[in-house]
Design a protein around this motif. Structure first.
Motif, PDB file in Angstrom:
ATOM      1  N   ALA B 328       0.832  -1.203   0.000  1.00  0.00           N
ATOM      2  CA  ALA B 328       0.000   0.000   0.000  1.00  0.00           C
ATOM      3  C   ALA B 328       0.866   1.253   0.000  1.00  0.00           C
ATOM      4  CB  ALA B 328      -0.921   0.001   1.215  1.00  0.00           C
ATOM      5  N   ALA B 329       2.039   1.166   0.638  1.00  0.00           N
ATOM      6  CA  ALA B 329       2.894   2.347   0.754  1.00  0.00           C
ATOM      7  C   ALA B 329       3.405   2.822  -0.604  1.00  0.00           C
ATOM      8  CB  ALA B 329       4.072   2.049   1.673  1.00  0.00           C
ATOM      9  N   SER B 330       3.333   1.929  -1.620  1.00  0.00           N
ATOM     10  CA  SER B 330       3.903   2.317  -2.909  1.00  0.00           C
ATOM     11  C   SER B 330       3.160   3.512  -3.512  1.00  0.00           C
ATOM     12  CB  SER B 330       3.916   1.143  -3.877  1.00  0.00           C
ATOM     13  OG  SER B 330       2.613   0.640  -4.034  1.00  0.00           O
ATOM     14  N   VAL B 331       1.878   3.669  -3.200  1.00  0.00           N
ATOM     15  CA  VAL B 331       1.139   4.837  -3.682  1.00  0.00           C
ATOM     16  C   VAL B 331       1.720   6.108  -3.091  1.00  0.00           C
ATOM     17  CG1 VAL B 331      -1.126   5.886  -3.959  1.00  0.00           C
ATOM     18  CG2 VAL B 331      -0.919   3.414  -3.703  1.00  0.00           C
ATOM     19  N   GLN B 332       1.967   6.024  -1.790  1.00  0.00           N
ATOM     20  CA  GLN B 332       2.518   7.213  -1.133  1.00  0.00           C
ATOM     21  C   GLN B 332       3.913   7.528  -1.663  1.00  0.00           C
ATOM     22  OE1 GLN B 332       2.154   6.279   3.032  1.00  0.00           O
ATOM     23  NE2 GLN B 332      -0.076   6.192   2.833  1.00  0.00           N
TER      24      GLN B 332
END
Lengths: 501, 361
Positions: B328-332
């Motif tokens: 999920a952190a890849s979006v950030q």
């Protein structure tokens, strides 16, 4: 006699402008050589090339008969070329000795250095105390620190960029003695200044630049200031004439104005009192940093004061901001052109709007009237001969003289009743300066009251009806300019009250 | 070697090109990142930037989401852009967003179950006031004590998050919510519900308000004396003061506008897409809007596009999460890179790169 430094065919182009075009001249050992030219003529670029800050596109330099191409200032210094800049690079919170040590490549230890500073400074008559904080020194003393810093490296050639702009007449005399002494010892000096009388007094030769090219050389002693100025601009100059009309009613009155400076290194104003009348030009002299900026801020309304200490046409305005004062006819032009009088990255039409919005009626229910604003900018550009491709160029893209004409023109076209200007011709070339002075006199002739704050005493003598001196935040009583001598003014600037002269 | 050379005047072409360049660089760097994670970079980029708009399978769900996500980002970013132009750095839009949602939501819930067409406008107003007042705290502290508005506004985000938590476990807790820390659901209260105006388009009231704010901002900035004063205050504070702009008034107005708009965006979000106040309500829109403001170069039209693009990375990132199972952190990371590259290439507006030829001594 072989030349110490000879330049041949130096050329440097920047995008859109050729700063130096095939510049050649020679400086002999021990010669004091003046470099003359209007703003933007290429003087700065030329000395930057000599000092290794900028590299020429083509052309060569020879020092002591050997090729000389310093890649950086350090190399220039190593070859014996030193430079004193117009703006000092000193730290206020360090002592004189510490500042000098910072600027040296391999500074000796403090005791040795202090000893050498004392030796050099006494030898050349540059009195400075190595232990004092630079923040406490006057501009003249700071300059001495810079010069001593250069002299410690035994330069063969010293470049000085506008060295006298911050000095009192007495300090200028001291500086000239030092420079002559250096010259007698064989150090060459390349001297850049706008003050032609000084060049006449000091320099043996002069090279004149116009638009990047050498347009002439002369021996300053054989010329007049006017003839040299005309060589610089390539045309005849008009000499402004004072119109000694009778002065009318007092328009701007300051009564016992006190203002604490908001700048920790600034000067607070004490008991400033004077009246400025219709048709009068009052000159306020004094060395920068004696309260000029503060006086300007108090009058423009950027700093608020006790309401009745400033009166405009009998109305108390000390608590009004800049725009209400403009509305009432008090316009101002601060000293710093870029960043204060004009926003550097904004276009000229936006800068015209900056102070003209109210009196020129440039808004309609808060919406900017773009076409009217552009027209106002065009009027300024045309009537004040501002050289620029158009109204949408940024303020930053103009040379100092052109921007100053724009700033002064912007206010004058708004037909002020009272106009206050700080350093109207600082760093402005001779032709533009003459135009600006002419415009100020014309304004006064038409009945406006004009207050000119300036460090340039010749300018004040030329245009003022009355002169007062600002010294450590106190203003002397205005005296008629007629009959006053430069020496008397110099003494007043040093803080001496001149009573019965 | 090359060197940077100052342009005589800022380049207009670069003003438009730099955001595009930043997006391209982000795609490249992001692709490398996905490759290192063992995913096909081209597929990942396609899923993030292409599929949400044009993939027939998912587009019917993702296209409406685009407007829903972009609207608050754009509204908040527009508010921030005024302050940023004036060098007033409100970093706490997230807090103002939350406070707007709480204040507006509370007003609506206070009227439950009365039905009236006046309730929703009143809630919008309360939302804007909530955000406005929250932003007045850093404004007051800056004007009065010269407190740094970056720190104060940022810290107030965490105060707002805790305040929201206290509200949904206390006064605003839903009586029918099985003691979960949530408020009543707004979609069960017609007068307070900000639903889709046209089914399956994502168009809710907030989207229209966003469009209106874009237009008003554009006029204010380009045509109105207020925009001129804000720009001058940012570029040249002393010239602004000389021209009669009061710096304290500028601080209050700029923080006030950004707080009010963020609060209003929060209200539209909580009464529509989010549906209820809960501790899960803060999604970071207030922070992402900072990126949107810069990516849009503080220009209202630019912000409109930047907001849509950023919404795309949210939705595309979610798709990539469950299709490629990237973290999920890849979006950030993606969004962070976008801001990073934007700030890096911005130098090209005022400088140009010169490649040095070998110097002949």
């Amino acid at each position: 006699m072989t030349a110490l430094l000879s330049l041949s065919g130096l050329t440097k182009a920047y995008p859109g402008v050729i700063a130096n075009d095939d510049v050649s001249f020679e400086i002999g050992p021990g010669e004091i050589h003046a470099l003359l030219g209007e703003n933007g003529a290429g003087k700065s670029t030329l000395v930057k090339m000599i000092y290794g800050l900028v590299r020429p596109d083509s052309g060569t330099m020879m020092l002591h008969g050997e090729p000389y191409a310093p890649p950086e200032p350090r190399a220039a210094r190593a070859s014996g070329v030193a430079m004193v800049f117009q703006h000092f690079s000193l730290f206020d919170a360090l002592t004189v000795a510490e500042n000098i040590a910072l600027g040296m490549e391999n500074a000796p230890d403090t005791a040795d250095l202090t000893q050498r500073i004392i030796e050099v400074s006494s030898k050349y008559g540059l009195t400075i105390d190595p232990y004092r904080m630079v923040g406490d020194l006057s501009a003249g003393e700071r300059q001495r620190v810079e010069i001593v810093r250069c002299l410690l490296q035994n330069p063969k050639m010293l470049i000085m960029d506008e060295p006298t702009s911050v000095l009192t007449p007495q300090e200028v005399e001291v500086l000239f003695k030092t420079l002559r002494l250096l010259s007698d010892e064989g150090t060459s000096i390349l001297y850049i200044s706008h003050k032609l009388d000084e060049i006449k007094a000091l320099c043996e030769h002069a090279t004149i630049l116009r638009r990047g090219k050498v347009v002439g050389t002369c021996i300053p002693k054989d010329e007049t200031a006017k003839s040299m100025a005309e060589m610089m601009v390539g045309s005849k100059l008009r000499t402004p004439k004072k119109h000694n009309t009778k002065h009318g009613a007092a328009l701007l009155e300051l009564h016992n104005l006190w203002l604490k400076s908001s700048d920790p290194f600034g000067t607070s104003l004490k008991e400033i009192t004077f009246n400025l009348h219709e048709g009068e030009v009052l000159g306020v002299g004094g060395v920068a940093g004696n309260g000029q900026d503060e006086l300007m801020l108090a009058i423009s309304g950027e700093e608020l004061t006790v309401s009745h200490s400033i009166q405009l046409k009998g109305e108390d305005i000390g608590q009004l901001g800049p725009n209400p004062r403009r509305e009432r006819g008090l316009l101002t032009a601060p000293e710093e052109r870029l960043g204060h009088a004009a926003a550097p990255d904004m276009s000229l039409s936006e800068n015209a709007f900056l102070t003209g919005a109210m009196r020129q009626n440039l808004t309609n229910n808060g919406m900017i009237r773009t076409e009217a604003t552009k027209q106002f900018a065009r009027d300024i550009i045309e009537q004040f001969d501002v050289r620029t491709p158009g109204t949408e160029n940024t303020a930053r893209s103009l040379s100092g003289g052109n921007l100053q004409k724009f700033v002064i023109g912007r206010e004058i076209l708004q037909e002020p009743d009272v106009f206050v200007v700080n350093q109207p011709t600082w760093g402005v070339d001779a032709a533009a300066a003459a135009d600006i002075r002419h415009a100020l006199l014309k304004l006064a002739k038409n009945g406006a009251a004009v207050l000119v704050i300036s460090q340039d005493l010749d300018e004040l003598m030329e245009i003022s009806d009355n002169i007062a001196i600002l010294s450590e935040g106190t203003l002397s009583k205005p005296r008629p300019a007629e009959g006053i001598t430069i020496e008397q003014i110099g003494l007043m600037m040093g803080g001496t009250e001149v009573e019965n002269v | 070697m090359f060197k940077l050379e100052r342009r005589p005047t800022p380049s207009n072409a670069m003003v438009i090109l730099t955001p595009v360049l930043a997006v391209v660089l982000t795609m490249i760097a992001g692709g490398i990142l996905f490759a290192i994670l063992g995913k096909n970079p081209f597929e990942a980029i396609r899923i993030i930037f292409w599929d949400p708009l044009f993939n027939e399978v998912v587009a019917s769900y993702t296209r409406p989401q685009l407007l829903i996500k972009a609207a608050p980002l754009i509204t908040i970013a527009l508010g921030l852009s005024f302050g940023y132009r004036a060098n007033i750095w409100n970093i706490g839009a997230e807090g103002q967003f939350i406070m707007g949602a709480v204040a507006g939501g509370a007003v609506g819930l206070a009227f439950y179950p009365t039905e009236s067409v006046l309730i929703f406008p009143l809630m919008v107003l309360a939302g804007a006031v909530g955000g406005f007042l929250w932003a007045m705290i850093p404004a007051f502290l800056k004007i009065k004590f010269n407190a740094n508005e970056i720190l104060v506004s940022l810290m107030l985000v965490y105060v707002a998050i805790n305040f929201l938590g206290a509200m949904v476990t206390g006064p605003l807790r839903s009586p029918v919510g099985m003691n979960f820390p949530v408020s009543r659901n707004f979609n069960e209260y017609a007068s307070a519900y900000n639903g889709e105006l046209i089914a399956n388009t994502g168009l809710h009231m907030g989207v229209f308000v966003t469009l209106a704010v874009v237009i008003v901002s554009y006029i204010l900035l380009k045509q109105h004396i207020f925009g001129f004063q804000v720009r001058t205050a940012g570029q040249s504070p002393r010239a602004a003061k000389f021209s009669g702009v009061n710096p304290n008034v500028t601080i209050a107005i700029c923080l006030g506008i950004s707080g009010g708009l963020a609060g209003m965006a929060g209200l539209f979000e909580v009464t529509g897409p989010a549906g209820k106040l809960s501790t899960n309500f803060p999604l970071g829109y207030g922070f992402t809007a900072i990126i949107v403001a810069f990516l849009g170069r503080l220009n209202p039209i630019g912000i409109l596009f930047a907001g849509l693009l950023m919404a795309l990375t949210y939705i595309g990132g979610e798709l990539a999460q469950f299709q490629l199972s990237v973290p999920a952190a890849s979006v950030q990371v993606f969004q962070g890179m976008l801001l990073f590259f934007m700030l890096a290439v911005e130098i090209l507006v005022n400088f140009r790169i010169r490649f040095k030829k070998k110097e002949v001594a």
